[in-house]
Design an enzyme around this catalytic site. Sequence first.
Site, mmCIF file in Angstrom:
data_model
loop_
_atom_site.group_PDB
_atom_site.id
_atom_site.type_symbol
_atom_site.label_atom_id
_atom_site.label_comp_id
_atom_site.label_asym_id
_atom_site.label_seq_id
_atom_site.Cartn_x
_atom_site.Cartn_y
_atom_site.Cartn_z
ATOM 1 N N LEU A 102 0.854 -1.187 0.000
ATOM 2 C CA LEU A 102 0.000 0.000 0.000
ATOM 3 C C LEU A 102 0.889 1.236 0.000
ATOM 4 O O LEU A 102 1.980 1.223 0.574
ATOM 5 C CB LEU A 102 -0.910 0.022 1.232
ATOM 6 N N ASP A 103 0.409 2.320 -0.617
ATOM 7 C CA ASP A 103 1.161 3.567 -0.647
ATOM 8 C C ASP A 103 1.354 4.116 0.767
ATOM 9 O O ASP A 103 0.624 3.759 1.695
ATOM 10 C CB ASP A 103 0.432 4.616 -1.492
ATOM 11 N N LEU A 104 2.299 5.033 0.896
ATOM 12 C CA LEU A 104 2.606 5.639 2.189
ATOM 13 C C LEU A 104 1.371 6.251 2.844
ATOM 14 O O LEU A 104 1.152 6.097 4.053
ATOM 15 C CB LEU A 104 3.690 6.711 2.004
ATOM 16 N N HIS A 186 0.264 3.150 -7.750
ATOM 17 C CA HIS A 186 -0.734 4.210 -7.534
ATOM 18 C C HIS A 186 -1.982 3.992 -8.390
ATOM 19 O O HIS A 186 -2.594 4.960 -8.863
ATOM 20 C CB HIS A 186 -0.142 5.587 -7.869
#
Length: 234
Positions: A102-104, A186
């Site tokens: 998962l993204d930050l 993303h």
Amino acid sequence: MRLDKLLGNLKYGSRSDIKDAVKDGRVTVDGIVISDPGLDVNPETSMIAFDGEPVFYRKWVYLMMNKPKGVVSANEDSIHPTAVGLLQHPYDRFDVSICGRLDLDTEGLLVLTNDGDVLHRIISPKAEVFKTYEVELKSPLHDYSQLETGVRIKDGKEQYYITLPAQVEPTGERTCRIRISEGKFHQVKRMIEAIGNEVVGLRRTAIGGLTLDPTLAPGAYREMDYEEVLRAIG
């Protein structure tokens, strides 16, 4: 399994460290002090202790985590805290991998395991495991039909491609639920940008049929059994 190999795999030290610990009488098996680091042991049936502390053993470990924002989906990072770094004893002794990063700034469900087969079956594009996201948008969502047929976005290598059809369910004026079977860089954010909107909040709530435990606070995790993991891989 050799005793020194078992303890080494569980990060109790180098082979020489473990040899010294055994020599010093710090390791017991079924209550008996061991003098041979090469002793063959069965960690699933024997009670092994190091400095009086029971050795926690699993051949395969499966963890569900509620990843908070600001944490990197990685084992190591020089700037940000990592998901693997949130693990405490005894799970910090296992070499786990993250099944779908998962993204930050994205929160929600992570699966961590040392089972390579499960890892592959979750992240392989051929498996087509759907991931479910709760999405908060900057502007009202009026037309999402393009998402259901595929939109043109860039992948992690900045190459254009057409996404596979997504399943979209509006849940409010500026919120929706999106299910996708891909995991490009993303991807959800870029899909939303492709239809002229912007993601301001993103949370993964399910992988396949495995749903994030609502009792897990951000940063918390718990162990799963294999039957529960099967919900993710089908």
